[in-house]
Write an enzyme that holds these catalytic residues in place. Structure first.
Site, PDB file in Angstrom:
ATOM      1  N   TYR A 257       0.885  -1.212  -0.009  1.00  0.00           N
ATOM      2  CA  TYR A 257       0.127   0.065   0.002  1.00  0.00           C
ATOM      3  C   TYR A 257       0.756   1.473   0.055  1.00  0.00           C
ATOM      4  O   TYR A 257       0.615   2.193  -0.696  1.00  0.00           O
ATOM      5  CB  TYR A 257      -0.978  -0.001   1.271  1.00  0.00           C
ATOM      6  CG  TYR A 257      -1.446   1.298   1.544  1.00  0.00           C
ATOM      7  CD1 TYR A 257      -2.458   1.961   0.639  1.00  0.00           C
ATOM      8  CD2 TYR A 257      -1.258   2.141   2.676  1.00  0.00           C
ATOM      9  CE1 TYR A 257      -2.946   3.274   0.810  1.00  0.00           C
ATOM     10  CE2 TYR A 257      -1.791   3.277   3.068  1.00  0.00           C
ATOM     11  CZ  TYR A 257      -2.672   3.887   2.254  1.00  0.00           C
ATOM     12  OH  TYR A 257      -3.321   4.981   2.483  1.00  0.00           O
ATOM     13  N   ALA A 258       1.903   1.338   1.221  1.00  0.00           N
ATOM     14  CA  ALA A 258       2.989   2.318   0.961  1.00  0.00           C
ATOM     15  C   ALA A 258       3.687   2.611  -0.123  1.00  0.00           C
ATOM     16  O   ALA A 258       3.821   3.783  -0.540  1.00  0.00           O
ATOM     17  CB  ALA A 258       3.576   2.117   2.203  1.00  0.00           C
TER      18      ALA A 258
END
Length: 307
Positions: A153-154
């Site tokens: 996600y990051a």
């Protein structure tokens, strides 16, 4: 002025649209795919509330659908685009990386292309404190290295920032990136700690505290986040490359234990707790410096977790 808010049925998107619609000079357009990452009824209820305002126009579109995005941009000729549509969640990205690729990478590319093609005045894009990874120098500042994200996600959000810089540099497209720190508040996401903890306390369920509850989070109240976005909308960017990044945080981090204690106090009930190990992809601490956005745009968070 015509403003597009993608992800308008989401938590931040809903509150932002609701606030901007108080300004009668603005026409707010919202798009959302209404996916089932969490309760679709909650998203529909948020939308129902927004649709009561005649200055709000909704289209059900997924930002990864290139054709529909281009048609929508061509038809409406937006002045400002605020891209809040994304697949969120650190833990979910460990098991479902392909969803993040589709929404956060392909979808964001479609937004960038459409903003360039239809000469949007300003693109504001939601990033996350997760891009800082397991940085142990605090408070976190915008110029810190963000090359080691701990979750996919990051990684997708970091990719967005790099893609945005390239578009801003090559096509002179004004872009502002906002790195949000643990946003919470009413009508929030059910997968966030505020909802989970409260639900567990009220229904006599067990509160699961990862990392023994020693996580530290820079909890940022939704109205402060909306205030920061509004300040960016009505600001001018005079950088040579019209690209900038701002942290949006409370600059006042608290442990999860402290956060839980405040919820217990308000529920007038002590929770049953189970302490668990640190989860893969989880960051131990977040604490963002607000100095840049405070100095440039006068942003000052108003709401403490106690309040």
């Amino acid at each position: 002025m015509k403003i597009l808010v993608t992800g308008c049925a989401g938590f931040i998107g809903y509150h932002l649209c609701d606030h901007l619609l108080k300004n009668k000079k603005l026409k707010i357009f919202g798009i959302d795919n209404l996916n089932n990452y969490y309760d679709v009824e909650l998203k529909k209820n948020r939308l129902k509330s927004l649709k009561k305002n005649k200055n709000f126009n909704f289209s059900k579109i997924d930002i990864s659908d290139e054709k529909k995005i281009i048609i929508n941009f061509k038809k409406n000729k937006y002045n400002i685009v605020i891209n809040l549509a994304a697949q969120a969640g650190v833990r979910y990205s460990i098991k479902n990386p392909e969803i993040y690729q589709k929404s956060n990478i392909n979808g964001f590319f479609n937004i960038l292309e459409s903003c360039k093609k239809f000469k949007v005045n300003h693109l504001i894009h939601a990033s996350t404190s997760s891009v800082y990874g397991d940085n142990n120098k605090f408070p976190l500042k915008e110029n810190f290295n963000t090359d080691k994200p701990l979750s996919f996600y990051a990684a997708t959000k970091k990719s967005n920032e790099v893609m945005a810089y390239a578009y801003s540099n090559i096509y002179n497209l004004p872009i502002t990136i906002l790195r949000f720190f643990t946003v919470y508040g009413p009508k929030g996401r059910p997968d966030m700690s505020l909802y989970k903890f409260t639900d567990a306390i009220i229904n006599n369920k067990i509160v699961r505290l990862f990392n023994d509850g020693d996580h530290v989070r820079d909890f940022t109240y939704i109205s402060d986040v909306v205030d920061a976005i509004e300040k960016v909308i009505f600001s001018k960017n005079n950088n040579k490359v019209p690209y900038q990044i701002f942290n949006v945080s409370s600059d006042n981090p608290k442990t999860l234990k402290k956060f839980l204690k405040e919820i217990e106090k308000n529920c007038n009930k002590v929770s049953k707790k189970v302490y668990l190990k640190l989860q893969k992809g989880d960051v131990h601490k977040t604490h963002g410096s607000n100095n840049l956005i405070s100095n440039q745009l006068g942003f000052k968070p108003q709401v403490t977790i106690e309040k």
